[in-house]
Design an enzyme around this catalytic site. Sequence first.
Site, PDB file in Angstrom:
ATOM      1  CB  CYS A  28     -33.991 -46.057 -10.484  1.00 52.13           C
ATOM      2  SG  CYS A  28     -32.196 -45.805 -10.489  1.00 52.13           S
ATOM      3  N   GLY A  63     -34.528 -47.525 -16.576  1.00 53.87           N
ATOM      4  CA  GLY A  63     -33.173 -47.966 -16.264  1.00 53.87           C
ATOM      5  C   GLY A  63     -32.877 -49.287 -16.921  1.00 53.87           C
ATOM      6  CG  ASN A 107     -37.157 -43.103  -9.261  1.00 54.21           C
ATOM      7  OD1 ASN A 107     -36.149 -42.720  -9.851  1.00 54.21           O
ATOM      8  ND2 ASN A 107     -38.363 -42.672  -9.572  1.00 54.21           N
ATOM      9  N   GLY A 108     -34.482 -41.920  -7.457  1.00 51.13           N
ATOM     10  CA  GLY A 108     -34.175 -40.540  -7.129  1.00 51.13           C
ATOM     11  C   GLY A 108     -32.706 -40.367  -6.809  1.00 51.13           C
ATOM     12  CE1 TYR A 124     -35.376 -38.201 -23.464  1.00 52.13           C
ATOM     13  CE2 TYR A 124     -34.955 -39.223 -21.347  1.00 52.13           C
ATOM     14  CZ  TYR A 124     -34.661 -39.085 -22.687  1.00 52.13           C
ATOM     15  OH  TYR A 124     -33.657 -39.821 -23.244  1.00 52.13           O
TER      16      TYR A 124
END
Length: 484
Positions: free
Chosen positions: A15, A41, A116-117, A256
């Site tokens: 995210c 996302g 985020n996570g 990535y």
Amino acid sequence: MSTDTSHDDRLREECGVFGIFGHPDAAALTALGLHALQHRGQEAAGIVSFDGKNFFAERRLGLVSEHFTKASVLDQLTGSAAVGHVRYSTTGGTILRNVQPLFADLAGGGFAIAHNGNLTNALSLRDELVKSGSIFQSTSDTETILQLVARSKRVNTLARFTDALFQIEGAYALVVLTNKKLIGARDPLGIRPLVIGKLDGHYLLASETCALDIIGAKFVREVENGEIVVITENGIESHKPFPPMEARPCIFEYIYFSRPDSMIGGRSVYECRKSFGRQLASESHVEADVVIPVPDSGVPAAIGYGETSSIPFELGIIRNHYVGRTFIEPQQSIRAFSVKLKHNANRIHVEGKRVILIDDSIVRGTTSVKIVQMMRDAGATEVHMRIAAPPITHPDFYGIDTPSQEQLLAANHTLEEMCAYIGADSLAFLSVHGLYQAMGFEDGRNNERPQFTDHCFTGDYPTLLADQNRSDKVQQLSLLSEQG
């Protein structure tokens, strides 16, 4: 509904978060920031703003550009402070009630949070909270933090928030908006990224520096691991409530997830990926005529590989950027061509050539099978697959949606078996030692204190995994999401 499963063989994005305080164009700038973070996302996006009296929220399924470029939406988000989120669901499904930022009216006022996570003890905490009377409105692990803040007995919002952080485990980069402040926080290991920027004298927070670039903001610094930053009209202050720990940022940000034009930990993501390609060439070179990346993520590594090997780099695969996740393939006969919806061989650089294909990962291997066959169909005489990262042998629990270990190709097959499965003439991965060397650590990985969170390659998980064996509960939450 999507019937194309080719994206299931890729690592799914996490995210992205963004927040800004005190700027008259807060919502519009947040929308631009989220657009720059869209790669993190693509399933949903949301913004919450505050005008000094009231909070306003717009949360939508789909891309930022589908909703937050419209005046009819942005005009509803008034105020000089805002937080935003782009989502790929890791815990909980993609339904509107899971779209962040989540918002609640607490004892101290409004509280909007974006995350985020992934929390590794969220399910256990959720069970305890529900038993004690908490009512959850979503299936997102982020709401666990919200509930912990709401139930805390500490004296003010920041203390309650800190109290909640001491109870959660896993990876998080958080932005929080209250009626007086913008708060940012990173987990004690700094697994997920978060940076501080400044625009027109106003501070902001974002997952990556590329979100600063799009609005012309100046990069100030990264939020440190275990740090809480509080932004008010008086400026910014730092709090470090956790015992000091060595940072272990996620290595996949470099391999990535982050955009190649971002800077993470003082390193250019693009240059890191080129370095992976150079190291890969030094470790596993094979004679060939052309180096071809699997677009788009394999491009920088392929450039580095080509530079080191002195083999020409060519775009032998062309990606169609206009195929989304929701493309409908109504017939089985058409589904067979699904890979060509996204990629097509550039025959002039493939036919009659010995090809080295460069990609960043192999997950299940199904996409690699199709890409290798595409090269053969285009006339390649040899196809050698090279992966600019080590084999993925363990699942992730920190915000990356990886398959279970039983579905990871490298976890269950030898290198020779993997090569035979994808149909290549040879297959090689970057070594873990070489990965660290490419990142600038001459001695490679320090086994006593790894410099990065690299568990997908090594099985070395840096935190407790309280919910790891809670497959029954994960399935239950998934079902709730589908019914929502």
